[in-house]
Design a protein around this motif. Sequence first.
Motif, PDB file in Angstrom:
ATOM      1  N   LYS A   5      13.714   6.294  -1.036  1.00 32.44           N
ATOM      2  CA  LYS A   5      12.481   6.497  -0.289  1.00 32.44           C
ATOM      3  C   LYS A   5      12.780   6.499   1.203  1.00 32.44           C
ATOM      4  O   LYS A   5      13.754   5.889   1.660  1.00 32.44           O
ATOM      5  CB  LYS A   5      11.468   5.396  -0.621  1.00 32.44           C
ATOM      6  CG  LYS A   5      11.071   5.353  -2.086  1.00 32.44           C
ATOM      7  CD  LYS A   5      10.155   4.183  -2.417  1.00 32.44           C
ATOM      8  CE  LYS A   5       9.787   4.178  -3.904  1.00 32.44           C
ATOM      9  NZ  LYS A   5       8.915   3.029  -4.254  1.00 32.44           N
ATOM     10  N   GLY A  20       4.262   5.824   6.929  1.00 30.95           N
ATOM     11  CA  GLY A  20       4.336   6.834   5.881  1.00 30.95           C
ATOM     12  C   GLY A  20       5.511   6.589   4.969  1.00 30.95           C
ATOM     13  O   GLY A  20       6.480   5.910   5.339  1.00 30.95           O
ATOM     14  N   LEU A  61       1.897  16.412   1.872  1.00 30.08           N
ATOM     15  CA  LEU A  61       0.767  15.582   1.462  1.00 30.08           C
ATOM     16  C   LEU A  61       0.111  16.152   0.203  1.00 30.08           C
ATOM     17  O   LEU A  61      -0.208  15.417  -0.732  1.00 30.08           O
ATOM     18  CB  LEU A  61      -0.258  15.483   2.590  1.00 30.08           C
ATOM     19  CG  LEU A  61       0.160  14.641   3.803  1.00 30.08           C
ATOM     20  CD1 LEU A  61      -0.816  14.855   4.956  1.00 30.08           C
ATOM     21  CD2 LEU A  61       0.223  13.159   3.454  1.00 30.08           C
ATOM     22  N   ASN A 115       0.816  -1.213   0.000  1.00 29.36           N
ATOM     23  CA  ASN A 115       0.000   0.000   0.000  1.00 29.36           C
ATOM     24  C   ASN A 115       0.853   1.269   0.000  1.00 29.36           C
ATOM     25  O   ASN A 115       0.391   2.335  -0.412  1.00 29.36           O
ATOM     26  CB  ASN A 115      -0.937   0.016   1.204  1.00 29.36           C
ATOM     27  CG  ASN A 115      -1.995  -1.065   1.123  1.00 29.36           C
ATOM     28  OD1 ASN A 115      -2.336  -1.514   0.035  1.00 29.36           O
ATOM     29  ND2 ASN A 115      -2.500  -1.499   2.258  1.00 29.36           N
ATOM     30  N   LEU A 116       2.095   1.155   0.456  1.00 29.69           N
ATOM     31  CA  LEU A 116       2.976   2.319   0.514  1.00 29.69           C
ATOM     32  C   LEU A 116       3.866   2.439  -0.724  1.00 29.69           C
ATOM     33  O   LEU A 116       4.533   3.446  -0.907  1.00 29.69           O
ATOM     34  CB  LEU A 116       3.852   2.252   1.770  1.00 29.69           C
ATOM     35  CG  LEU A 116       3.144   2.582   3.085  1.00 29.69           C
ATOM     36  CD1 LEU A 116       4.061   2.289   4.252  1.00 29.69           C
ATOM     37  CD2 LEU A 116       2.687   4.029   3.111  1.00 29.69           C
ATOM     38  N   TYR A 145       4.516  12.912   0.239  1.00 28.48           N
ATOM     39  CA  TYR A 145       4.334  12.111   1.448  1.00 28.48           C
ATOM     40  C   TYR A 145       2.997  11.394   1.367  1.00 28.48           C
ATOM     41  O   TYR A 145       1.975  11.990   1.011  1.00 28.48           O
ATOM     42  CB  TYR A 145       4.377  13.054   2.648  1.00 28.48           C
ATOM     43  CG  TYR A 145       4.262  12.445   4.027  1.00 28.48           C
ATOM     44  CD1 TYR A 145       4.801  11.201   4.327  1.00 28.48           C
ATOM     45  CD2 TYR A 145       3.632  13.148   5.054  1.00 28.48           C
ATOM     46  CE1 TYR A 145       4.708  10.680   5.603  1.00 28.48           C
ATOM     47  CE2 TYR A 145       3.539  12.641   6.339  1.00 28.48           C
ATOM     48  CZ  TYR A 145       4.075  11.405   6.611  1.00 28.48           C
ATOM     49  OH  TYR A 145       3.988  10.886   7.883  1.00 28.48           O
ATOM     50  N   LYS A 146       3.016  10.106   1.688  1.00 29.22           N
ATOM     51  CA  LYS A 146       1.801   9.309   1.770  1.00 29.22           C
ATOM     52  C   LYS A 146       1.793   8.597   3.098  1.00 29.22           C
ATOM     53  O   LYS A 146       2.832   8.098   3.544  1.00 29.22           O
ATOM     54  CB  LYS A 146       1.759   8.291   0.623  1.00 29.22           C
ATOM     55  CG  LYS A 146       0.557   7.345   0.662  1.00 29.22           C
ATOM     56  CD  LYS A 146       0.637   6.328  -0.464  1.00 29.22           C
ATOM     57  CE  LYS A 146      -0.537   5.351  -0.397  1.00 29.22           C
ATOM     58  NZ  LYS A 146      -0.457   4.321  -1.475  1.00 29.22           N
ATOM     59  N   LYS A 147       0.642   8.538   3.759  1.00 34.32           N
ATOM     60  CA  LYS A 147       0.571   7.839   5.038  1.00 34.32           C
ATOM     61  C   LYS A 147      -0.696   7.001   5.088  1.00 34.32           C
ATOM     62  O   LYS A 147      -1.717   7.354   4.492  1.00 34.32           O
ATOM     63  CB  LYS A 147       0.646   8.817   6.211  1.00 34.32           C
ATOM     64  CG  LYS A 147      -0.402   9.890   6.220  1.00 34.32           C
ATOM     65  CD  LYS A 147      -0.092  11.012   7.210  1.00 34.32           C
ATOM     66  CE  LYS A 147      -0.173  10.591   8.654  1.00 34.32           C
ATOM     67  NZ  LYS A 147      -0.137  11.726   9.583  1.00 34.32           N
ATOM     68  N   ILE A 148      -0.593   5.875   5.813  1.00 36.43           N
ATOM     69  CA  ILE A 148      -1.727   4.977   5.978  1.00 36.43           C
ATOM     70  C   ILE A 148      -1.788   4.536   7.439  1.00 36.43           C
ATOM     71  O   ILE A 148      -0.773   4.524   8.147  1.00 36.43           O
ATOM     72  CB  ILE A 148      -1.619   3.742   5.073  1.00 36.43           C
ATOM     73  CG1 ILE A 148      -0.365   2.916   5.419  1.00 36.43           C
ATOM     74  CG2 ILE A 148      -1.624   4.132   3.604  1.00 36.43           C
ATOM     75  CD1 ILE A 148      -0.298   1.578   4.720  1.00 36.43           C
ATOM     76  N   GLY A 179       2.089  15.492  -2.950  1.00 37.79           N
ATOM     77  CA  GLY A 179       2.312  14.103  -3.299  1.00 37.79           C
ATOM     78  C   GLY A 179       3.676  13.577  -2.903  1.00 37.79           C
ATOM     79  O   GLY A 179       4.083  12.490  -3.329  1.00 37.79           O
TER      80      GLY A 179
END
Length: 250
Positions: free
Chosen positions: A135, A223, A207, A4-5, A212-215, A210
């Motif tokens: 990353k 993240g 965020l 997902n990351l 940084y992505k976090k779940i 785009g």
Amino acid sequence: MLDNLGIEHGDRVLVHSGISNLGKIRGGAAGLLALLQKKVGPEGLLLFPVFPFNSLMLSYLQTQPEFSAQTSPSKMGTLTEVVLRTPGRVRSVHPTHSVAGFGTQAHFYLGEHHQDETPFGPHSPFRRIAENAGKILLLGVGLRSATSLHVTEDRMGGEFPVNVYLDRPFTVSCSSDNGETYLVKTSCHDPFISGVRDGNLVEEDFLSQGIYKKIALGNHFAGILDARAMDTRLEHLARKGITIYGKLWG
């Protein structure tokens, strides 16, 4: 979770972790390390900050420490302690901001860290991750733990709008995994400036860009950051007078 990351085979990944914040993990820290190694594969790279202090940089350096890549502990959490005990790991030589890791490229990323006079200089693993489209993975921690935020400061030098270092550098006796010894000079972060550092000040911007992505993950979150895009964006913001020290400097 890693799917997902966007962690993929062959990726170069710098991992910051606070796994106690996540709750129970199958296999514990060793199981998580094995999962990360499997995910990036033998052609990938995994790096972990293994700093030997968890207080202010100045307070640590004032103790007149000696650094050993073989024996100096990591104060960066359980996962990093497992990393240091795992056969085949490589560790950079730096008195305060040492990094350990695994992968066929590990020596390129870690082997020249002692040549820099700032922790995040051109030979550092932090800079090389940014320059080579790496990353940054955050597991159970947020942007306050992303020390690569300092890469932009070191790269910009006097053009960065905040003077983050004290005037007096420190020289520390250091030894590598194979026993080579070095006297490593390093600049020291100003404890007052460090006290107002807040990576979360740029979270919404990252965020929206785009970067940084976090779940949600367990009891906390995970993240992923694009290291090169983060560095580029931080320079753009700094030239507009916006920094992670914004609570003081505006």
